[in-house]
Scaffold this active site. Sequence first.
Site, PDB file in Angstrom:
ATOM      1  CB  ALA A 191      -0.898  -0.006   1.224  1.00 40.74           C
ATOM      2  CB  VAL A 238       5.124   1.118   3.911  1.00 41.88           C
ATOM      3  CG1 VAL A 238       4.888   2.585   3.573  1.00 41.88           C
ATOM      4  CG2 VAL A 238       4.391   0.728   5.191  1.00 41.88           C
ATOM      5  CE  LYS A 239       4.367  -0.085  -5.529  1.00 38.53           C
ATOM      6  NZ  LYS A 239       3.275  -0.404  -6.469  1.00 38.53           N
ATOM      7  CB  ILE A 240       8.667   4.430   0.139  1.00 37.61           C
ATOM      8  CG1 ILE A 240       8.132   3.851   1.445  1.00 37.61           C
ATOM      9  CG2 ILE A 240       9.353   5.766   0.291  1.00 37.61           C
ATOM     10  CD1 ILE A 240       7.822   4.833   2.524  1.00 37.61           C
TER      11      ILE A 240
END
Length: 215
Positions: free
Chosen positions: A56, A82-84
């Site tokens: 996400a 966590v997509k960064i």
Amino acid sequence: MKFFLDTANVEEIKRISALGLVDGVTTNPSIIAKEGRNFEEVIKEITTIVKGPVSAEVVALDTKTMIAEAHNLVKWADNIVVKIPMTEEGLAAVNILSKEGIKTNVTLVFSLAQGLMAAKAGATYASPFLGRLDDISADGLSLVKDLRSVFNTYDIKTEIISASVRTINHVQDVALAGSDIATIPGTLFPKLWKHPLTEAGITQFLQDWETFSKK
Ligand code: G3P
């Protein structure tokens, strides 16, 4: 190679998961927007269908807010990644989050140097975008090959998620290149198990069987 689904469409995820083919899911803000559903609600639903990692993405561009978003996202389920985005601020967030034991997927990787930076900062996953490189006449597959080679040379544990995958050949090529994962759109995935010769073979077998049965 592991297969992730690059979609937030719950029906696609259920259909393909039922075949035992889905190791994880990736999303991005565009994919979420396409579904027109509440972000938290859809991500939580996906995490109940797929036990593997579900990416996400944060939408902030500054490190402090990215970290705050990450801390909120990981509360939604145990399998959230966590997509960064691959920026200086993103790398700073990845560095802090990795030290906290939070899994990250650095997205929008378009060069070997960017992949190395993501890995060094502590990314669990790095996502090179094949299709978007091919779109500008660059070579997406070469990037995956180069990342695999350098990660092997230096025993880098960051997993390569081949993303922006558009064709069956992309999937086959990244498998040959040693990508850890291919993340595949829900519309492409069914094409991976289909072949016109399989369809033609089934039709022929059934015709021959019918002819034989009537004798
Ligand atoms: O995983 C990244 C992917 O969603 C981007 O794909 O086709 O929009 O370049 P595409």
